[in-house]
Design an enzyme around this catalytic site. Structure first.
Site, PDB file in Angstrom:
ATOM      1  N   ARG A 114     -13.053  47.209  70.286  1.00 43.40           N
ATOM      2  CA  ARG A 114     -14.298  47.644  69.674  1.00 43.40           C
ATOM      3  C   ARG A 114     -14.186  49.099  69.239  1.00 43.40           C
ATOM      4  O   ARG A 114     -13.352  49.851  69.744  1.00 43.40           O
ATOM      5  CB  ARG A 114     -15.466  47.452  70.635  1.00 43.40           C
ATOM      6  CG  ARG A 114     -15.358  48.294  71.905  1.00 43.40           C
ATOM      7  CD  ARG A 114     -16.382  47.889  72.953  1.00 43.40           C
ATOM      8  NE  ARG A 114     -17.742  48.081  72.507  1.00 43.40           N
ATOM      9  CZ  ARG A 114     -18.595  47.084  72.279  1.00 43.40           C
ATOM     10  NH1 ARG A 114     -18.235  45.829  72.445  1.00 43.40           N
ATOM     11  NH2 ARG A 114     -19.817  47.331  71.900  1.00 43.40           N
TER      12      ARG A 114
ATOM     13  N   GLU B 196     -26.502  38.777  66.983  1.00 39.45           N
ATOM     14  CA  GLU B 196     -27.697  38.198  67.552  1.00 39.45           C
ATOM     15  C   GLU B 196     -28.867  39.024  66.999  1.00 39.45           C
ATOM     16  O   GLU B 196     -28.821  40.248  67.064  1.00 39.45           O
ATOM     17  CB  GLU B 196     -27.627  38.321  69.079  1.00 39.45           C
ATOM     18  CG  GLU B 196     -28.639  37.453  69.751  1.00 39.45           C
ATOM     19  CD  GLU B 196     -28.623  37.562  71.266  1.00 39.45           C
ATOM     20  OE1 GLU B 196     -27.646  38.077  71.849  1.00 39.45           O
ATOM     21  OE2 GLU B 196     -29.621  37.138  71.847  1.00 39.45           O
TER      22      GLU B 196
ATOM     23  N   LYS C 261     -27.193  48.855  73.036  1.00 44.75           N
ATOM     24  CA  LYS C 261     -28.550  48.617  72.517  1.00 44.75           C
ATOM     25  C   LYS C 261     -29.605  49.078  73.516  1.00 44.75           C
ATOM     26  O   LYS C 261     -30.629  49.631  73.136  1.00 44.75           O
ATOM     27  CB  LYS C 261     -28.757  47.121  72.251  1.00 44.75           C
ATOM     28  CG  LYS C 261     -28.303  46.684  70.885  1.00 44.75           C
ATOM     29  CD  LYS C 261     -28.537  45.179  70.705  1.00 44.75           C
ATOM     30  CE  LYS C 261     -27.560  44.617  69.682  1.00 44.75           C
ATOM     31  NZ  LYS C 261     -27.404  43.178  69.762  1.00 44.75           N
TER      32      LYS C 261
HETATM   33  P1  ATP Z   1     -25.329  42.543  72.775  1.00 44.76           P
HETATM   34  O1  ATP Z   1     -25.133  43.406  73.965  1.00 44.76           O
HETATM   35  O2  ATP Z   1     -26.757  42.329  72.434  1.00 44.76           O
HETATM   36  O3  ATP Z   1     -24.489  41.303  72.725  1.00 44.76           O
HETATM   37  P2  ATP Z   1     -23.640  43.411  70.644  1.00 44.76           P
HETATM   38  O4  ATP Z   1     -23.462  44.830  70.257  1.00 44.76           O
HETATM   39  O5  ATP Z   1     -22.485  42.628  71.128  1.00 44.76           O
HETATM   40  O6  ATP Z   1     -24.817  43.485  71.655  1.00 44.76           O
HETATM   41  P3  ATP Z   1     -24.055  41.363  68.670  1.00 44.76           P
HETATM   42  O7  ATP Z   1     -25.236  41.161  67.822  1.00 44.76           O
HETATM   43  O8  ATP Z   1     -23.634  40.280  69.571  1.00 44.76           O
HETATM   44  O9  ATP Z   1     -24.351  42.687  69.464  1.00 44.76           O
HETATM   45  O10 ATP Z   1     -22.822  41.841  67.792  1.00 44.76           O
HETATM   46  C1  ATP Z   1     -22.447  41.269  66.562  1.00 44.76           C
HETATM   47  C2  ATP Z   1     -20.992  41.468  66.316  1.00 44.76           C
HETATM   48  O11 ATP Z   1     -20.669  42.852  66.263  1.00 44.76           O
HETATM   49  C3  ATP Z   1     -20.151  40.860  67.420  1.00 44.76           C
HETATM   50  O12 ATP Z   1     -19.131  40.079  66.820  1.00 44.76           O
HETATM   51  C4  ATP Z   1     -19.613  42.045  68.154  1.00 44.76           C
HETATM   52  O13 ATP Z   1     -18.348  41.780  68.695  1.00 44.76           O
HETATM   53  C5  ATP Z   1     -19.545  43.112  67.071  1.00 44.76           C
HETATM   54  N1  ATP Z   1     -19.622  44.461  67.631  1.00 44.76           N
HETATM   55  C6  ATP Z   1     -20.604  44.971  68.387  1.00 44.76           C
HETATM   56  N2  ATP Z   1     -20.307  46.234  68.765  1.00 44.76           N
HETATM   57  C7  ATP Z   1     -19.100  46.540  68.249  1.00 44.76           C
HETATM   58  C8  ATP Z   1     -18.234  47.692  68.276  1.00 44.76           C
HETATM   59  N3  ATP Z   1     -18.546  48.805  68.934  1.00 44.76           N
HETATM   60  N4  ATP Z   1     -17.057  47.633  67.600  1.00 44.76           N
HETATM   61  C9  ATP Z   1     -16.732  46.529  66.918  1.00 44.76           C
HETATM   62  N5  ATP Z   1     -17.485  45.407  66.849  1.00 44.76           N
HETATM   63  C10 ATP Z   1     -18.659  45.398  67.505  1.00 44.76           C
END
Ligand code: ATP
Ligand code: MG
Length: 583
Positions: free
Chosen positions: A287, A52, A297
């Site tokens: 993750r 996002e 974030k």
């Molecule tokens: P938000 O809380 O804003 O949703 P987010 O960290 O999930 O934050 P996104 O932009 O939705 O942010 O994430 C993009 C992609 O990165 C998603 O597919 C998410 O699953 C992956 N991602 C985010 N953090 C991790 C992590 N710590 N390890 C692996 N993948 C991650």
């Protein structure tokens, strides 16, 4: 430094369960024989990275990028770069730009066989709207008039079923009309909502008639004010995947409970003829959790807003822009991601794994240089004042192809800077560096014998004295007749580049700074940034921002001109040569 994936030092990634799934699909041909509308064949493996655009990417996102783009590369498929921009409020072009830049810097591309695979979920709003209408028509969705509070109340709990909404059985025509009115701006935010009609008694709370479209009178970064209804993630995401012919939709474990809804949406829309089979499948992995950092974030923003760090690209931040300014290479980040594989169970990876990957990447390729970080004057009493003799050293380490070809030159003079810790007036046992009566080699220069030191009134050592042996110069025949144990680095006091060096360390002292609701601000490392003036080998005057060096005996440092006013390079410590944490 090359961003090339295949000729780097990263070993073949270990197998992980996602590879097992993909290989099984390749064997059974699950996604063979697919083609686009105009008949072009589709790769059997199509993944996507769907951030996002509401913030800066961090090391956790790098994990997702490496997995998705890496699997596509390894299985001759492609990975789509997709902005999941279905929330109008928080999204901005600035974030779109930094995300694209980060993915490319990590060494990945959304180009495949001449096609560009960069997508915006917001471009699918028309289709999503039509899909929602189809669900209403077939009795699989309805417009609810309950407010948020009533919906929460009737949702039930993990142990009790929910209650049906009084609007659940309203005729499809009525829902269709209301849904159109929602789209046409006739209703305020929150007054009506479109819900999937599934099962209010499902043990999976996500299936209890989840909301799929809501009213939001807001301007969107891509579609402007065309829309005032926006799809919810749980509905939008499977639609995005199916529209792009994604085969393997990989997400983190939190979405496991959403998988039945993901499948439900796709099954229903394919029954309506909106998607052809085979449909995308969702798979979840754990993750990336690294010790000593936070990746939320919101919390990272707090560090920036409260000026605990100096911005999103502060070299102590786990953001891609921060890691980059810290001296991390794309190769090191990829190596760490590959090495930690993909698991189905949450766990912590030690921060040392990331640092180790950086050392491993840089050791064979980083240019070498000399820097004195904690200076102490060394005076060679029998060396004529005003004279200088040229010394040279290889630019690259022994394993490097240019090791024998490229040399750096720097002068030795009567007065030098050495490290404070390289002299002791009264040495403990086993100390091989300078102390009165001991001989050491000044690396790439001469063997010297310590003759004493000068002290100030308080007894602090302010200069060390020695004499040198003219026939002992490194690289000459005479040098081998001297057997010494100490081998010290130094720079000429007259020629050294005196410049700012930032010694960065971990931002937190607690390996799990925000675990269990802890206040992460209480775990800040007071010594995460130390600014010193160091004396560097004069060749470093020409260092360009981003150039990475091993400062011999100290660690890896990257040139950074941010904050520098006089055009001199300043340096950030990326990582020390050895891990000193927890020892
Ligand atoms: P938000 O809380 O804003 O949703 P987010 O960290 O999930 O934050 P996104 O932009 O939705 O942010 O994430 C993009 C992609 O990165 C998603 O597919 C998410 O699953 C992956 N991602 C985010 N953090 C991790 C992590 N710590 N390890 C692996 N993948 C991650
Ligand atoms: Mg998310």
């Amino acid at each position: 430094m090359s961003n090339e994936l295949k000729n780097g030092h990263a070993p073949v990634p270990p197998t992980n369960f996602l590879r097992g799934i993909i290989e099984a699909d390749l064997v059974s041909g699950t996604y063979a024989d697919r083609s686009t509308h105009d008949g072009a064949p589709l790769p059997q493996v199509i993944t996507r990275f769907p951030p996002e655009p509401n913030g800066y990417l961090h090391i956790g996102h790098a994990k997702s990028i490496c997995l998705n783009f890496g699997l596509a590369r390894d299985y001759a498929g492609r990975c789509h770069m997709r902005f999941d921009d279905t929330n109008p409020e928080k999204e901005e072009q600035e974030y779109v730009d930094t995300i694209l830049d980060a993915v490319q810097w990590l060494g990945f591309s959304w180009e495949h066989e001449g096609g560009q695979h960069l997508y915006y979920a917001s471009n699918y709003f028309d289709f999503m709207y039509a899909g929602a209408q189809a669900l209403i028509r077939s009795g699989h969705a309805y417009v609810d008039e309950q407010n948020a509070e009533q919906m929460r109340e009737s949702r039930g709990t993990l142990t009790e079923p929910g209650r049906n909404s009084p609007w659940r059985d309203r005729p499809a025509d009525e829902s269709l009309r209301l849904f159109e009115e929602m789209r046409d701006g006739k209703h305020p935010d929150g007054s009506l909502i479109l819900r999937a009609r599934i099962d209010m008694a499902s043990p999976n709370m996500n299936l209890r008639d989840p909301a799929i479209y809501r009213i939001r009178h807001a301007v969107h970064h891509n579609t402007g004010s065309k829309w005032c209804v926006y799809p919810m993630y749980a509905y939008a995401h499977p639609v995005e995947d199916a529209l792009e012919n994604i085969s393997h939709s990989i997400c983190t474990l939190e979405f496991e409970d959403q998988r039945p809804l993901y499948d439900w949406v796709l099954e229903r829309l394919s029954a309506e003829g909106m998607f052809a089979k085979p449909l995308p499948r969702q798979y979840e992995f754990a993750r990336l959790n690294l010790t000593y950092i936070i990746t939320s974030k919101r919390k990272l923003k707090q560090l920036v807003d409260e000026k605990i760090v100096e911005g999103w690209d502060d070299p102590r931040m786990p953001t891609i822009v921060g890691l980059r300014r810290r001296g991390y290479t794309p190769e090191a980040i990829r190596l760490m991601c590959d090495r930690t594989g993909a698991s189905k169970h949450n766990s912590w990876i030690d921060y040392g794994v990331l640092e180790g990957a950086l050392r491993e990447d840089l050791d064979p390729k980083a240019r070498r240089a000399v820097a004195v970080l904690r200076p102490l004057k060394l005076i060679i009493d029998n060396f004529p004042a005003g004279q200088s003799i040229d010394c040279s050293a290889p630019v690259y380490p022994p394993s490097h192809p240019l090791h024998d070809q490229e040399h750096r030159h720097f002068p030795i003079t009567r007065e030098l800077w050495i490290e404070r810790e390289d002299f002791m007036e009264v040495p403990p046992k086993g100390y091989f560096r300078l102390f009165p009566g001991n001989k050491v080699r000044l690396r790439y220069g001469y063997v010297v014998e310590c003759t004493g030191c000068d002290k100030d009134q308080d007894g602090n050592v302010i200069a060390v004295h020695c004499t040198y042996f003219e026939d002992s110069k490194s690289g000459t025949e005479g040098s081998s007749t001297y057997k010494v144990k100490g081998n010290l680095h130094w720079v000429s006091a007259e020629h050294a580049l005196a410049t700012e060096v930032r010694l960065y360390d971990r931002l937190f002292t607690d390996p799990h700074p925000d675990a269990g609701g802890k206040d992460f601000l209480t775990a800040l490392n007071p010594n995460s940034k130390e600014v010193i003036t160091a004396y560097l080998e004069p060749t470093l005057k020409s260092a360009q921002p981003g150039d990475i060096y091993q400062f011999e005996r100290h660690g890896y440092f990257v040139a950074d001109r941010v904050d520098s006013t006089d055009g001199q390079p300043v340096f950030n410590r990326a990582v020390t040569l050895k891990d000193s944490w927890g020892k």
